[in-house]
Design an enzyme around this catalytic site. Structure first.
Site, PDB file in Angstrom:
ATOM      1  NE  ARG A  97      -3.833   0.556   1.992  1.00 36.62           N
ATOM      2  CZ  ARG A  97      -5.067   0.616   2.530  1.00 36.62           C
ATOM      3  NH1 ARG A  97      -5.284   1.374   3.584  1.00 36.62           N
ATOM      4  NH2 ARG A  97      -6.055  -0.080   2.023  1.00 36.62           N
ATOM      5  CG  HIS A 124      -8.517   0.016  -2.643  1.00 35.16           C
ATOM      6  ND1 HIS A 124      -7.685  -1.067  -2.362  1.00 35.16           N
ATOM      7  CD2 HIS A 124      -9.123   0.333  -1.456  1.00 35.16           C
ATOM      8  CE1 HIS A 124      -7.800  -1.376  -1.085  1.00 35.16           C
ATOM      9  NE2 HIS A 124      -8.657  -0.548  -0.521  1.00 35.16           N
ATOM     10  CD  GLN A 127     -12.873  -2.376  -0.421  1.00 36.21           C
ATOM     11  OE1 GLN A 127     -12.074  -2.330   0.508  1.00 36.21           O
ATOM     12  NE2 GLN A 127     -14.041  -3.002  -0.311  1.00 36.21           N
ATOM     13  CG  ASP A 213     -13.603   5.991  -1.266  1.00 35.57           C
ATOM     14  OD1 ASP A 213     -13.545   5.760  -0.031  1.00 35.57           O
ATOM     15  OD2 ASP A 213     -12.576   6.112  -1.972  1.00 35.57           O
ATOM     16  CB  CYS A 253     -13.929   0.652   0.264  1.00 37.41           C
ATOM     17  SG  CYS A 253     -13.342   2.350   0.401  1.00 37.41           S
ATOM     18  NE  ARG A 281      -9.986  -5.721   0.752  1.00 38.09           N
ATOM     19  CZ  ARG A 281      -9.313  -4.655   1.181  1.00 38.09           C
ATOM     20  NH1 ARG A 281      -9.940  -3.565   1.536  1.00 38.09           N
ATOM     21  NH2 ARG A 281      -7.982  -4.660   1.214  1.00 38.09           N
TER      22      ARG A 281
HETATM   23  N1  NVA Z   1     -10.094   6.437  -1.249  1.00 41.65           N
HETATM   24  C1  NVA Z   1      -9.733   6.034   0.082  1.00 41.65           C
HETATM   25  C2  NVA Z   1      -9.901   4.555   0.262  1.00 41.65           C
HETATM   26  C3  NVA Z   1      -9.545   4.018   1.622  1.00 41.65           C
HETATM   27  C4  NVA Z   1      -9.681   2.518   1.705  1.00 41.65           C
HETATM   28  C5  NVA Z   1      -8.305   6.453   0.342  1.00 41.65           C
HETATM   29  O1  NVA Z   1      -7.463   6.295  -0.553  1.00 41.65           O
HETATM   30  O2  NVA Z   1      -8.012   6.972   1.424  1.00 41.65           O
HETATM   31  N1   CP Z   2     -11.152  -0.505   2.626  1.00 40.04           N
HETATM   32  C1   CP Z   2      -9.879  -0.547   3.036  1.00 40.04           C
HETATM   33  O1   CP Z   2      -8.967  -0.809   2.254  1.00 40.04           O
HETATM   34  O2   CP Z   2      -9.711  -0.301   4.344  1.00 40.04           O
HETATM   35  P1   CP Z   2      -8.353  -0.001   5.107  1.00 40.04           P
HETATM   36  O3   CP Z   2      -7.881   1.347   4.614  1.00 40.04           O
HETATM   37  O4   CP Z   2      -8.719   0.036   6.562  1.00 40.04           O
HETATM   38  O5   CP Z   2      -7.352  -1.063   4.791  1.00 40.04           O
END
Ligand code: NVA
Ligand code: CP
Length: 303
Positions: A97, A124, A127, A213, A253, A281
Site C-alpha cells: 500500500r 484499489h 477492494q 467513498d 469500502c 475482503r
Molecule cells: N479512497 C480512500 C480509500 C480508503 C480505503 C483512500 O485512498 O483513502
Molecule cells: N477498505 C480498506 O482498504 O480499508 P483499510 O484502509 O482500513 O485497509
C-alpha cells in the site's frame, strides 16, 4: 509471475474462478474446515499508509490458508530505501500500500515474487474485486448491471471501478463534480461502460448498486475543506437512495466519514452490504493469494 496491480491484470475467466474459490472458502470456513493451500508460505505486507481492513484481512487470509503474514509499516522499517530484492528472498508474495503508482511499479521492477496492490493513489483493485464479488453474492451476475458511483470520481476507488466496468461488462454511472472525474484516457477506454453526470440523482437513477467513498482520501488532507465544499449535495442519503432501483444495494469500502459521503441511516440500513463487503475482503484475497502464489486458485473440486 502474476502480479495484481490493477483490475485488468486478471482476465475475465480468472476472475470467475477466483470468485468461485472465494465463495467456496467462505462456505468452508463457516462449516469449520481448515485449509492448508498456503502452508509454509509467507506474505509480506508493506504499508506506507494507514489501514485496518487491508492489514487484517490479508494477515487473516494467509494464516487461515496455513501460511503467515509479516507486516512492515512506514516508520518502523526501511521501506523508504526500497528493499524489494531483499524482501523477495523471504516472501512468497508482497502486498504493498503506497502513494504514487510509480512507487509501486518501481518496487515491482525489483521484486522477484508476486506483488499485490493494497491501494495506491491510482487504484484499489483488491477492494473493487471484493465489491463485485459482494454484488454477485447479493444480487447476481454483475454483467449488465448498473452500478452508480457517487462522489470522488478521480479517486482510487472510482478508477478501479471504471477498469472493472469494461472487463466485466457493467455500466458505471458516475456522479461527480466536473473537477473530480477520472483521467480522460481511462474514461475513454471504458467507452459505453461509463456514463458521467454532475447530478447525483441522475447518477443513481435505475442503479442496482450505489457505491461511494470518502471525499478526502489519504494524502489529500490539506484539501479537505475545499473538497467538503465541492461535494455538497453528493451525500448518499435516504433521499438519494429513493432514486435508485427499489432493492438497490449500497457499498462503501470503509472507513466512512459518516454524515459526509454517506449517512448513518444508509450505512446501517437494510440496503447496506457494507459489513459483508468488509468481511469478503478476506475471502476474496484468499483466492487471490492462491492465484498469485500457486499460479491459480487451489482446486475447487471438493474432496
Ligand atoms: N479512497 C480512500 C480509500 C480508503 C480505503 C483512500 O485512498 O483513502
Ligand atoms: N477498505 C480498506 O482498504 O480499508 P483499510 O484502509 O482500513 O485497509
Amino acid at each position: 509471475m502474476s502480479h495484481f496491480l490493477r483490475v485488468r491484470d486478471l482476465q475475465k475467466g480468472e476472475i470467475r474462478r477466483l470468485f468461485a474459490r472465494a465463495a467456496q472458502l467462505k462456505r468452508r470456513r463457516r462449516e469449520g474446515h481448515l485449509e492448508d493451500s498456503l502452508a509454509g508460505k509467507t506474505v509480506v505486507l508493506l504499508m506506507e499508509k494507514a489501514s485496518t481492513r487491508t492489514r487484517l484481512s490479508f494477515a487473516a487470509a494467509a494464516f487461515q490458508l496455513g501460511g503467515h503474514a509479516i507486516e512492515l509499516s512506514a516508520g518502523t522499517s526501511q521501506l523508504a530505501r526500497g528493499e524489494p530484492r531483499v524482501i523477495s528472498g523471504y516472501a512468497d508474495a508482497v502486498v504493498m500500500r503506497t502513494t504514487a503508482d510509480a512507487r509501486l511499479e518501481e518496487f515491482v521492477r525489483w521484486s522477484s515474487v508476486p506483488v499485490i496492490n493494497g491501494l495506491t493513489d491510482g487504484g484499489h483493485p483488491v477492494q473493487v474485486l471484493t465489491d463485485l464479488f459482494t454484488v454477485e453474492e447479493s444480487i447476481g451476475a454483475v454483467a449488465g448491471k448498473r452500478i452508480a458511483f457517487v462522489g470522488d470520481g478521480s479517486g482510487n476507488m472510482a478508477r478501479s471501478f471504471l477498469e472493472a466496468a469494461l472487463l466485466l461488462d457493467f455500466t458505471l454511472q458516475l456522479g461527480a463534480p466536473p473537477a473530480f472525474r477520472p483521467p480522460a484516457g481511462e474514461a475513454q477506454a471504458a467507452g459505453r461502460h461509463l456514463e458521467v453526470t454532475g447530478d447525483p440523482r441522475a447518477a443513481v437513477a435505475g442503479a442496482d448498486v450505489v457505491v461511494t467513498d470518502v471525499w478526502t482520501s489519504m494524502g489529500q488532507e490539506a484539501e479537505a475543506a475545499a473538497r467538503l465544499k465541492a461535494f455538497q449535495g453528493f451525500t448518499v442519503d435516504a433521499a438519494l437512495m429513493s432514486a435508485a432501483r427499489p432493492g438497490a444495494i449500497v457499498l462503501h469500502c470503509l472507513p466512512a466519514h459518516r454524515g459526509e459521503e454517506i449517512t448513518d441511516e444508509v450505512l446501517e440500513g437494510p440496503q447496506s452490504r457494507v459489513f459483508e463487503e468488509a468481511e469478503n475482503r478476506m475471502h476474496v484475497q484468499k483466492a487471490l493469494l492462491e492465484h498469485v502464489i500457486l499460479g491459480g486458485v487451489a482446486d475447487i473440486i471438493e474432496a
